[in-house]
Design an enzyme around this catalytic site. Structure first.
Site, PDB file in Angstrom:
ATOM      1  N   SER A  89       7.079   6.632  -1.758  1.00 42.88           N
ATOM      2  CA  SER A  89       6.381   5.711  -2.659  1.00 42.88           C
ATOM      3  C   SER A  89       4.890   5.971  -2.763  1.00 42.88           C
ATOM      4  O   SER A  89       4.266   5.636  -3.778  1.00 42.88           O
ATOM      5  CB  SER A  89       6.606   4.260  -2.214  1.00 42.88           C
ATOM      6  OG  SER A  89       6.163   4.069  -0.880  1.00 42.88           O
ATOM      7  N   ASP A 146      -0.341  -4.334   1.064  1.00 46.67           N
ATOM      8  CA  ASP A 146      -0.120  -3.971   2.467  1.00 46.67           C
ATOM      9  C   ASP A 146      -1.076  -2.832   2.817  1.00 46.67           C
ATOM     10  O   ASP A 146      -1.971  -2.527   2.029  1.00 46.67           O
ATOM     11  CB  ASP A 146       1.351  -3.557   2.706  1.00 46.67           C
ATOM     12  CG  ASP A 146       1.816  -2.444   1.762  1.00 46.67           C
ATOM     13  OD1 ASP A 146       1.022  -1.517   1.486  1.00 46.67           O
ATOM     14  OD2 ASP A 146       2.967  -2.499   1.298  1.00 46.67           O
ATOM     15  N   GLY A 204      10.705   4.845  -0.686  1.00 36.26           N
ATOM     16  CA  GLY A 204      11.596   4.600   0.433  1.00 36.26           C
ATOM     17  C   GLY A 204      12.248   5.820   1.042  1.00 36.26           C
ATOM     18  O   GLY A 204      13.048   5.687   1.975  1.00 36.26           O
ATOM     19  N   HIS A 258       0.412   1.071   0.554  1.00 37.08           N
ATOM     20  CA  HIS A 258       0.544   1.375  -0.872  1.00 37.08           C
ATOM     21  C   HIS A 258      -0.740   1.043  -1.627  1.00 37.08           C
ATOM     22  O   HIS A 258      -1.290  -0.043  -1.472  1.00 37.08           O
ATOM     23  CB  HIS A 258       1.725   0.593  -1.455  1.00 37.08           C
ATOM     24  CG  HIS A 258       3.020   0.919  -0.785  1.00 37.08           C
ATOM     25  ND1 HIS A 258       3.571   0.115   0.189  1.00 37.08           N
ATOM     26  CD2 HIS A 258       3.842   1.988  -0.921  1.00 37.08           C
ATOM     27  CE1 HIS A 258       4.703   0.658   0.614  1.00 37.08           C
ATOM     28  NE2 HIS A 258       4.888   1.791  -0.040  1.00 37.08           N
ATOM     29  N   ASN A 284       8.159   7.256   6.088  1.00 36.89           N
ATOM     30  CA  ASN A 284       9.462   6.654   6.374  1.00 36.89           C
ATOM     31  C   ASN A 284      10.285   7.458   7.385  1.00 36.89           C
ATOM     32  O   ASN A 284      11.464   7.172   7.573  1.00 36.89           O
ATOM     33  CB  ASN A 284      10.267   6.514   5.074  1.00 36.89           C
ATOM     34  CG  ASN A 284       9.562   5.648   4.053  1.00 36.89           C
ATOM     35  OD1 ASN A 284       9.131   4.543   4.358  1.00 36.89           O
ATOM     36  ND2 ASN A 284       9.418   6.158   2.841  1.00 36.89           N
TER      37      ASN A 284
END
Length: 265
Positions: A35, A221, A68, A224, A100
């Site tokens: 992402s 957050d 993701g 991102h 991730n």
């Protein structure tokens, strides 16, 4: 002597041959990542840095990053294989994962976590009720990179971008193990690959910009980025490439080194 009908038939075939289209396309740059690179980033008000790379390059950019994903899940979902089947000679694939890929396989497998290790280690895990073999982060990158190079493509292995290095109140950045793994993977792929320390160059630009500005880059957050933040992260990638004299992107970067903030490391 040719009959009139035979002559028209030959002329018709010649016309078809002349008008038949020939495949012509510029080299293409493909992006493979998560992402932080993908279109629309990680949710409302965010954008991945890959969106802005097109404005710094003279080649078309095709963003195949998916939110993701990890090096493992991108592999298992056959997304790397799709790129391998798609690329043509001299195409360029930029690969950047890491956000991730961490975690543990010991409690529950989320389908993204890689086997710990820097080489050919493997882990046996249970995912969705099935016993699976999990490779290490560098193994996934090396396997994909070598297959892309075998098709004639060139590869850039990029270290993951940092989370907001100002979130504690003071600036703090330490390269993760995925930076070391990424550099090792590029070396193993060979001369048709290069390593870009995107994480370090992004951290350097964020440090120069200061806490007040950088905090606005992370609306939801610490991972991102906003569109403005993504643009800054994209410029950091370009700076890293320029400081490496272009590497496999030599001749395709529109910016001059001096026009992008930050210094070479």
């Amino acid at each position: 002597m040719l009959s009139v009908s035979h002559l028209f038939s030959l002329l018709g075939l010649a016309s078809i041959a002349i008008s038949a289209p020939h495949e012509k396309r510029a080299q293409t740059i493909y992006l493979a990542g998560d992402s932080t690179m993908a279109e629309s980033g990680g949710g409302s008000g965010t954008q991945g840095w890959g969106h802005y790379l097109q404005y710094s390059l003279s080649l078309p950019v095709s963003n195949k990053a998916i939110a993701g994903r990890s090096a493992r899940s991108y592999t298992v979902e056959n997304r790397f294989q799709t790129l391998i089947d798609t690329v043509k000679t001299n195409d360029i694939v930029i690969i950047e994962f890491g956000h991730n890929d961490g975690g543990s396989l010991s409690s529950s497998d989320n389908g993204r976590t890689d086997c710990p290790g820097a080489g050919s280690e493997t882990c046996t895990s249970t995912y969705n009720g099935q016993t699976v073999t999990v490779l290490t982060y560098p193994a996934y990158l090396v396997n994909a990179g070598k297959a892309l190079v075998a098709k004639g493509a060139k590869v850039i292995i990029s270290s993951p971008t940092p989370n907001n290095p100002w979130e504690s109140g003071t600036f703090s950045y330490s390269a993760s193990r995925f930076t070391t793994y990424s550099k090792s993977a590029a070396q193993q792929i060979g001369s048709s690959a290069m390593f870009v320390d995107h994480g370090q160059y992004t951290a350097n630009i964020f440090k120069t910009m200061g806490k007040a500005t950088v905090d606005t880059f992370f609306p939801n957050d610490h991972t991102h980025t906003s569109p403005a933040g993504a643009d800054a992260v994209s410029r950091a990638f370009v700076k890293a490439v320029l400081c490496a004299s272009g590497g496999v992107l030599d001749g395709f970067v529109k910016n001059s080194t001096a026009s992008v903030e930050g210094s070479c490391v």
